[in-house]
Each structure stands twice: as C-alpha cells, then as structure tokens.
Design an enzyme around this catalytic site. Sequence first.
Site, mmCIF file in Angstrom:
data_model
loop_
_atom_site.group_PDB
_atom_site.id
_atom_site.type_symbol
_atom_site.label_atom_id
_atom_site.label_comp_id
_atom_site.label_asym_id
_atom_site.label_seq_id
_atom_site.Cartn_x
_atom_site.Cartn_y
_atom_site.Cartn_z
ATOM 1 C CG ASN A 83 -1.395 13.778 6.543
ATOM 2 O OD1 ASN A 83 -1.024 14.215 7.612
ATOM 3 N ND2 ASN A 83 -2.731 13.271 6.363
ATOM 4 C CE1 TYR A 146 1.764 5.909 12.466
ATOM 5 C CE2 TYR A 146 3.517 6.374 14.289
ATOM 6 C CZ TYR A 146 2.421 6.815 13.422
ATOM 7 O OH TYR A 146 2.002 8.286 13.354
ATOM 8 C CB ILE A 178 -1.807 15.202 16.172
ATOM 9 C CG1 ILE A 178 -0.381 15.322 15.941
ATOM 10 C CG2 ILE A 178 -2.634 16.618 15.770
ATOM 11 C CD1 ILE A 178 -0.126 15.186 14.454
HETATM 12 P P1 NDP Z 1 -6.285 10.253 10.805
HETATM 13 O O1 NDP Z 1 -6.490 8.601 11.139
HETATM 14 O O2 NDP Z 1 -7.099 11.245 11.682
HETATM 15 O O3 NDP Z 1 -6.240 10.474 9.289
HETATM 16 C C1 NDP Z 1 -5.715 9.570 8.357
HETATM 17 C C2 NDP Z 1 -5.790 9.803 7.100
HETATM 18 O O4 NDP Z 1 -5.029 9.077 6.164
HETATM 19 C C3 NDP Z 1 -7.443 10.001 6.549
HETATM 20 O O5 NDP Z 1 -7.644 10.985 5.888
HETATM 21 C C4 NDP Z 1 -7.450 8.617 5.754
HETATM 22 O O6 NDP Z 1 -8.170 8.793 4.729
HETATM 23 C C5 NDP Z 1 -5.849 8.718 5.155
HETATM 24 N N1 NDP Z 1 -5.525 7.178 4.637
HETATM 25 C C6 NDP Z 1 -5.481 6.155 5.454
HETATM 26 N N2 NDP Z 1 -4.992 5.315 4.499
HETATM 27 C C7 NDP Z 1 -4.955 5.792 3.214
HETATM 28 C C8 NDP Z 1 -4.752 5.038 1.912
HETATM 29 N N3 NDP Z 1 -4.467 3.906 1.903
HETATM 30 N N4 NDP Z 1 -4.993 5.925 0.957
HETATM 31 C C9 NDP Z 1 -4.937 7.378 0.986
HETATM 32 N N5 NDP Z 1 -5.445 7.957 2.353
HETATM 33 C C10 NDP Z 1 -5.188 7.143 3.277
HETATM 34 O O7 NDP Z 1 -4.676 10.550 11.236
HETATM 35 P P2 NDP Z 1 -3.947 11.840 11.466
HETATM 36 O O8 NDP Z 1 -4.597 13.003 11.072
HETATM 37 O O9 NDP Z 1 -3.589 11.718 13.060
HETATM 38 O O10 NDP Z 1 -2.571 11.514 10.854
HETATM 39 C C11 NDP Z 1 -2.056 12.003 9.825
HETATM 40 C C12 NDP Z 1 -0.669 11.800 9.700
HETATM 41 O O11 NDP Z 1 0.011 12.198 10.887
HETATM 42 C C13 NDP Z 1 -0.317 10.113 9.732
HETATM 43 O O12 NDP Z 1 0.724 10.105 8.514
HETATM 44 C C14 NDP Z 1 0.072 9.734 11.011
HETATM 45 O O13 NDP Z 1 1.043 8.677 11.119
HETATM 46 C C15 NDP Z 1 0.914 11.356 11.355
HETATM 47 N N6 NDP Z 1 1.166 11.535 12.753
HETATM 48 C C16 NDP Z 1 -0.084 11.469 13.502
HETATM 49 C C17 NDP Z 1 -0.019 11.743 14.925
HETATM 50 C C18 NDP Z 1 -1.051 11.843 16.093
HETATM 51 O O14 NDP Z 1 -0.696 11.802 17.100
HETATM 52 N N7 NDP Z 1 -2.116 11.725 15.283
HETATM 53 C C19 NDP Z 1 1.401 11.936 15.465
HETATM 54 C C20 NDP Z 1 2.489 11.778 14.701
HETATM 55 C C21 NDP Z 1 2.479 11.610 13.093
HETATM 56 P P3 NDP Z 1 -9.705 7.977 4.470
HETATM 57 O O15 NDP Z 1 -10.517 8.125 6.016
HETATM 58 O O16 NDP Z 1 -10.144 8.622 3.519
HETATM 59 O O17 NDP Z 1 -9.308 6.620 4.316
#
Ligand code: NDP
Length: 236
Positions: A83, A146, A178
């Site tokens: 994720n 992306y 989302i």
């Molecule tokens: P958020 O930005 O709210 O959360 C992203 C998460 O990814 C955080 O927990 C962050 O952790 C973690 N993360 C980022 N880089 C790293 C890394 N290098 N190593 C480990 N963890 C990492 O995003 P969303 O919850 O919105 O997104 C979750 C997934 O859903 C993503 O893959 C996104 O592309 C996908 N998505 C989101 C959509 C949307 O509209 N929001 C739509 C479609 C898909 P930390 O803060 O601890 O670094």
Amino acid sequence: MNRVVLVTGASRGLGASIAKLFLENKDIVYVNYNHSKMEAENLCKNYELAIPLKCDVTREEEIKEMIAKIKEEQGHLDIIINNAGIAKDSLVEDKTKETFMSVLKTNLVGSFLVCKYGKKIMDKGCIINISSTNGIDTYYPYSLDYDASKAGLISLTHNLAVEYAPRIRVNAVAPGWINTSMNKELDGEFKKEECDKILLNRFAEPNEIAKVVFFLCSDDASYINGTVIRVDGGLK
Ligand code: NDP
C-alpha cells in the site's frame, strides 16, 4: 488461526484503515511505517495483535530486515498488502529524473522487493497491490510518474500471479479518489469538479476500499487471482 499480515504504509490513510480491518478480525498485523512512527504506534496501542515496524520500502536492506524480523517472530507470512505510495505531481516540463525515479522507486520497485523477499517466508496466502485508476486510464499528465508506477503495479500483479500460482493469489485494487492526506492539498473547486465525474458524486472513505482488500484476502475470494478490481464509485 491468526493470519500474519504485513501492510506497508499503514501509519495513516488507506493503509491504516486496511490494518484495522485485519486487526478487528484478530489477525496479527505488522503496521509498517517510514516517517510516521507516532501515528503507527498510536494505531497499534489499540490492538493487542498490532506490531509497528519501521521500513523505508525504497531501501532493499530495510526490506530484508523487515521480512527477517517477521520470520523471526512468526515463522511465516500469510498476506502482503503493498500500500505504501507517494505522488509528486508537477507539470511534465518541470519533472526531474530524480522526482520521476523516486515515485517509481517507492510505488513500484518497493512493492516488487517486498513481494520478492516476503514470498520467501510465505507458504500460501495472498498479495494485494494497491494500484489506482490512474494506472488504467489517463487523466492529468502532471501525475505521469505516478500513473506509470501504478500501471507497472498492474503488470507486476499479472506476472507474479503467474509466478506464484497456485499457492499464492496475487491481485490489485485500483481505487479512484479517496479522502486521505494524499489529497489534503486539493483545491475545493477542483474537488467539486472531480466529484461531478463520479456517479456517486463523492470521494471514497478509506474503509470502503479497505473492505474490498480484506475480502480479496478471504476464502470467499478463493477463485479471484491475477486481476485488478476497480473501486471508483463509477468514475466517468
Ligand atoms: P497517504 O499519503 O495518506 O499515506 C501514504 C502512506 O505510505 C503513509 O503511511 C506513508 O508512511 C507510506 N509511505 C510513503 N513512502 C513510504 C516508504 N518509502 N516506505 C514506507 N512507507 C511509505 O496516502 P493514501 O492512504 O491516500 O494512499 C495509500 C495508497 O493508495 C497509495 O499507494 C496510493 O497511491 C493509493 N491510492 C490513493 C488514492 C487517493 O485518492 N488517496 C487513490 C488511488 C490509490 P510514512 O508517513 O510513515 O512515511
């Protein structure tokens, strides 16, 4: 029996929501984070079977250490949810190679490496890759990097489903918009225009996507493999 689950990027947003569903089902969940230690620890405080686990998925050595720790503590892994993801939108002409590569490295290469090392301690189970509608269709070129990463995740899903069959099912979920912090900077007018393109006229709540992920990992989804489930409220 409790399943052992790894959710990457589970400190907030969709990942946190997915982790909570598995925890409410009494599964053992490794709540991976990179920067957001406090958020991950706060989530884990509420659940006996939650374990916060630091790992930057762009660093292969950290991934190996994360999987080694799970092996040491549980002996095996049943479910991986890839994720963790980032977006760095900008005009195409302003995109640098470094930015482009950092998005691919986190979203695509990170997921590949988590699968590669995680698979070594999986006898059976399933993997879910969180892609996006941006990996299927094209909307705005400012998210070119992306979109490429999310399209790559769909290819990764198809290929690993072949490689890991029949013991491990591999599927992708492609959400539309989302309500998470990834979209917190969106301008109100832009958000309204985007909602107008969605038949349900709103963004998803993280839990609405998490439930699909949870279902795909259940026995009820035992014949779903190597596919992409789009969850976008009817995005036109
Ligand atoms: P958020 O930005 O709210 O959360 C992203 C998460 O990814 C955080 O927990 C962050 O952790 C973690 N993360 C980022 N880089 C790293 C890394 N290098 N190593 C480990 N963890 C990492 O995003 P969303 O919850 O919105 O997104 C979750 C997934 O859903 C993503 O893959 C996104 O592309 C996908 N998505 C989101 C959509 C949307 O509209 N929001 C739509 C479609 C898909 P930390 O803060 O601890 O670094």
